[in-house]
Design an enzyme around this catalytic site. Sequence first.
Site, short mmCIF file in Angstrom:
data_model
loop_
_atom_site.label_atom_id
_atom_site.label_comp_id
_atom_site.label_asym_id
_atom_site.label_seq_id
_atom_site.Cartn_x
_atom_site.Cartn_y
_atom_site.Cartn_z
N ASP A 132 -51.69 -72.82 52.66
CA ASP A 132 -51.28 -74.23 52.80
C ASP A 132 -52.52 -75.12 52.86
O ASP A 132 -53.59 -74.67 53.23
CB ASP A 132 -50.53 -74.45 54.13
CG ASP A 132 -49.12 -73.88 54.11
OD1 ASP A 132 -48.70 -73.34 53.08
OD2 ASP A 132 -48.44 -73.99 55.16
N ARG A 182 -49.59 -74.88 44.13
CA ARG A 182 -48.39 -75.59 44.56
C ARG A 182 -48.83 -77.04 44.82
O ARG A 182 -49.59 -77.31 45.75
CB ARG A 182 -47.88 -74.97 45.86
CG ARG A 182 -46.75 -75.76 46.51
CD ARG A 182 -46.80 -75.61 48.02
NE ARG A 182 -46.58 -74.24 48.44
CZ ARG A 182 -47.01 -73.78 49.61
NH1 ARG A 182 -47.68 -74.54 50.44
NH2 ARG A 182 -46.80 -72.53 49.95
N THR A 228 -41.93 -80.11 45.56
CA THR A 228 -41.41 -81.44 45.90
C THR A 228 -39.89 -81.44 45.84
O THR A 228 -39.29 -80.60 45.17
CB THR A 228 -41.97 -82.51 44.92
OG1 THR A 228 -41.41 -83.79 45.24
CG2 THR A 228 -41.64 -82.20 43.46
#
Length: 308
Positions: A132, A182, A228
């Site tokens: 992340d 991502r 998203t």
Amino acid sequence: MSLGRSILLRAAQSRALNEFALKSRVVKRATKAFMPGERPEDALDAGAALARDGRRILFTKLGEAITSLAEADAVRDHYLGFFDQVAARKLDAHVSIKPTQLGLDQSEAKCLEHCLRLAAKAESVGSALWIDMEDSSYVDRTLALYEAVKARHPGTGLALQAYLFRTPKDLERLRPLKPVIRLVKGAYAEPATVAFPRKADTDSAYEAIARTMLDWARTGECTPILGTHDLQLIDRLVAYADGIGLPKGRYEIHMLYGIRAKDQDRYRAQGHGVATLISYGNAWFKWYMRRLAERPANVTFVVKSMFG
Ligand SMILES: Cc1cc2nc3c(=O)[nH]c(=O)nc-3n(C[C@H](O)[C@H](O)[C@H](O)COP(=O)(O)OP(=O)(O)OC[C@H]3O[C@@H](n4cnc5c(N)ncnc54)[C@H](O)[C@@H]3O)c2cc1C
């Protein structure tokens, strides 16, 4: 940034509110919209149910900015065991970690060691590790971490945030590695010196960066993930991918558990690779406040649960 969003993101830093929320059964109940439960088994059970229709699952244990390396060791050990459970259940599932959960603040070397170990474990069970992106003060260190892990474990993915001015350059830097990216809009309260204050600018930046990633995917130089829930944006990018002749299997759509569930099914039925990120663990307060900040209308939902 809207007032509601900025208040909620500031509230995320409040220790008193955190303590109140963790004890409040009502608030806990409200979090159910975004997480099946605190226990790893809750997440695994929900993941197994969703995976039946061909969705991939991403799991993440909530928690960030730990304060000692012993805690980082414990998180690493937790995930090593978690990968075994994923394998035992034969789930098509990956794991997403936050670098500060694995000791980035305490020791970059240790954090790298943990990530390498987890990426190797992921590979050994046919899974993959995702990293992340946290607030902007961590980007340099997270990129360096990703470069080192990706070099040895090619399936490893990284989140990049469209709201940061620097992201197009960071993406260019990663290009030789054939990154698995991502792309998200970005969830933290950032100063206007580093990130777009206006949502419309972030949305435009997202579209431009995602198009670049889709272009690179044609030559295998990037695996793009559209992280998203912005359906119009996704639809424009799908049309763009179709227009450049990029097959659906060369990029994916990732969303969070509990958000746009029907649309996740719809994209899957249209032949897209879709993954759902499921969170678990008891350190949900900051994460939950970020979800509320993304859509202040969700606060109404919490208030309703309090009285209903
Ligand atoms: C798989 C995945 C991984 C992520 N990883 C990271 C990361 O590593 N680092 C990081 O900074 N951020 C991460 N995020 C969060 C991201 O940055 C955004 O904050 C979040 O996705 C909301 O933005 P959006 O792209 O959905 O667009 P928005 O324009 O904010 O939302 C589009 C529409 O989606 C719906 N929606 C969005 N959020 C919510 C919500 N909370 N509740 C209900 N409906 C909602 C609404 O209908 C909204 O109109 C991740 C998001 C996803 C999906």
